[in-house]
Design a protein around this motif. Structure first.
Motif, short mmCIF file in Angstrom:
data_model
loop_
_atom_site.label_atom_id
_atom_site.label_comp_id
_atom_site.label_asym_id
_atom_site.label_seq_id
_atom_site.Cartn_x
_atom_site.Cartn_y
_atom_site.Cartn_z
N SER A 89 -27.94 -4.73 0.28
CA SER A 89 -27.36 -6.07 1.00
C SER A 89 -26.04 -5.83 1.77
CB SER A 89 -27.36 -7.02 0.15
OG SER A 89 -26.15 -7.15 -0.51
N GLU A 90 -25.41 -4.73 1.33
CA GLU A 90 -23.84 -4.49 2.04
C GLU A 90 -24.45 -4.13 3.47
OE1 GLU A 90 -21.21 -1.90 0.09
OE2 GLU A 90 -21.05 -3.36 -1.74
N LEU A 91 -25.36 -2.88 3.41
CA LEU A 91 -25.41 -2.56 4.54
C LEU A 91 -26.46 -3.48 5.60
CD1 LEU A 91 -26.11 0.13 6.68
CD2 LEU A 91 -28.53 0.20 5.39
N GLN A 92 -27.20 -4.46 5.10
CA GLN A 92 -27.56 -5.60 6.01
C GLN A 92 -26.47 -6.53 6.67
OE1 GLN A 92 -30.59 -5.29 7.26
NE2 GLN A 92 -31.64 -3.69 5.85
N ASP A 93 -25.82 -6.74 5.63
CA ASP A 93 -24.57 -7.65 6.22
C ASP A 93 -23.76 -6.83 7.04
OD1 ASP A 93 -25.22 -9.38 4.36
OD2 ASP A 93 -23.54 -9.03 2.88
N TYR A 94 -23.46 -5.50 6.83
CA TYR A 94 -22.84 -4.70 8.14
C TYR A 94 -23.46 -4.57 9.32
CZ TYR A 94 -19.30 -1.43 9.65
OH TYR A 94 -18.20 -0.92 10.29
N ILE A 95 -24.64 -4.41 9.22
CA ILE A 95 -25.54 -4.31 10.39
C ILE A 95 -25.40 -5.78 11.37
CG2 ILE A 95 -27.90 -4.40 11.71
CD1 ILE A 95 -28.45 -2.06 9.27
N LYS A 96 -25.66 -6.68 10.31
CA LYS A 96 -25.46 -7.95 11.21
C LYS A 96 -23.96 -8.37 11.70
CE LYS A 96 -28.47 -11.17 8.30
NZ LYS A 96 -28.58 -11.62 7.13
N THR A 97 -22.93 -7.95 11.00
CA THR A 97 -21.69 -8.16 11.31
C THR A 97 -21.50 -7.19 12.69
OG1 THR A 97 -20.80 -8.31 9.35
CG2 THR A 97 -19.24 -7.57 10.95
N MET A 98 -21.92 -6.05 12.70
CA MET A 98 -21.95 -5.17 14.08
C MET A 98 -22.48 -5.83 15.03
SD MET A 98 -19.79 -2.82 13.26
CE MET A 98 -19.88 -1.78 14.63
N GLN A 99 -23.70 -6.53 14.89
CA GLN A 99 -24.59 -6.87 15.98
C GLN A 99 -23.52 -8.05 16.62
OE1 GLN A 99 -26.85 -5.71 17.40
NE2 GLN A 99 -28.49 -4.88 16.06
N ALA A 100 -23.08 -8.93 15.62
CA ALA A 100 -22.36 -10.02 16.13
C ALA A 100 -21.02 -9.55 16.96
CB ALA A 100 -21.70 -10.83 14.65
N LEU A 101 -20.21 -8.39 16.38
CA LEU A 101 -19.35 -7.93 17.18
C LEU A 101 -19.66 -7.38 18.54
CD1 LEU A 101 -17.14 -6.14 14.61
CD2 LEU A 101 -16.56 -7.83 16.34
N VAL A 102 -20.72 -6.54 18.61
CA VAL A 102 -21.21 -5.91 19.53
C VAL A 102 -22.05 -6.28 20.45
CG1 VAL A 102 -22.83 -3.67 19.65
CG2 VAL A 102 -20.52 -3.62 18.74
N SER A 103 -22.95 -7.08 20.11
CA SER A 103 -24.01 -7.90 21.08
C SER A 103 -23.80 -9.26 20.96
CB SER A 103 -25.13 -7.44 20.89
OG SER A 103 -25.40 -6.63 20.04
#
Lengths: 112, 112
Positions: free
Chosen positions: B92-106
């Motif tokens: 779940s940490e990984l999924q959160d991190y991916i979401k966060t990165m998507q929010a930052l990066v796209s």
DNA sequence: AAATATACATAAATTTCTTATGCATAAGAA
DNA sequence: TTCTTATGCATAAGAAATTTATGTATATTT
């Protein structure tokens, strides 16, 4: 809770992407922007940020311009031409990595 | 090309997830499985894998069972109860991190 | 007047990986 | 039958990217 860890290697990509969008930013502004965009989930520490900015500058990806505002210094960073190219690379690397991780970590989603 | 870098911090998650799916695996098998699932895009090196497995075992997340097959040793690892819990967290940490990165990066993708 | 926010910086320690090396057996190719 | 590749483990040295701790300084809010 609060501070989820930064996956090592992603900070550079974050910085480059923010500068691609905002043209010109200073360090403290970057920390605040990340906090805002991630609703506090990600906090960039100064100990990671400043050395990272210095390295990007040394590598020719960023230019710096020092400005005095309200008697305090700000160092504005912006992408060089090379920095712009590298941003594209880093972003596509990140997307590839995310896809790869999704394939590993949620295989059912991919295979169905 | 070929070997894209491993974002530091994700190897543990990969190992735990594979063991959640396959119940019981040995080190070499893990390297091959990752290669297969990622079509060669990700290669887990032994220098990273074995110390990581040892740490997970020392932390009580994995149990080990040594088996001799064709006169060669295999160390089969499997999740402990605690390891199963930690797997859920890491994922779940990984999924959160991916979401966060998507929010930052796209950000456009998120805001539109 | 004290605490918080703004703004930079660096050094020590830690985590996590890469690269290099080592040992050993099995199987396949030359 | 010898050489290479595959299987299977391991560790050590070095590099990279952080965290944590600390320092300096001015501005603003309480």
């Amino acid at each position: 809770m609060g501070n989820s860890n930064l996956y090592k290697g992603s900070l550079t990509t974050i910085i480059l992407k923010l500068l691609e969008e905002h043209d010109k930013m200073y360090g403290y502004e970057i920390t605040q922007k990340v906090k805002e965009l991630t609703k506090g989930e990600l906090k960039i520490t100064e100990g990671a940020l400043y050395p990272s900015l210095h390295k990007l500058e040394a590598d020719g990806l960023l230019d710096v311009e020092v400005v005095k505002v309200d008697n305090r210094l700000r160092k504005y960073y912006k992408l060089t031409e090379q920095g712009t190219k590298e941003t594209v690379n880093k972003l596509s690397e990140l997307q590839d990595y995310i896809k790869t991780m999704q394939a590993l970590v949620s295989p059912k989603l991919i295979l169905e």
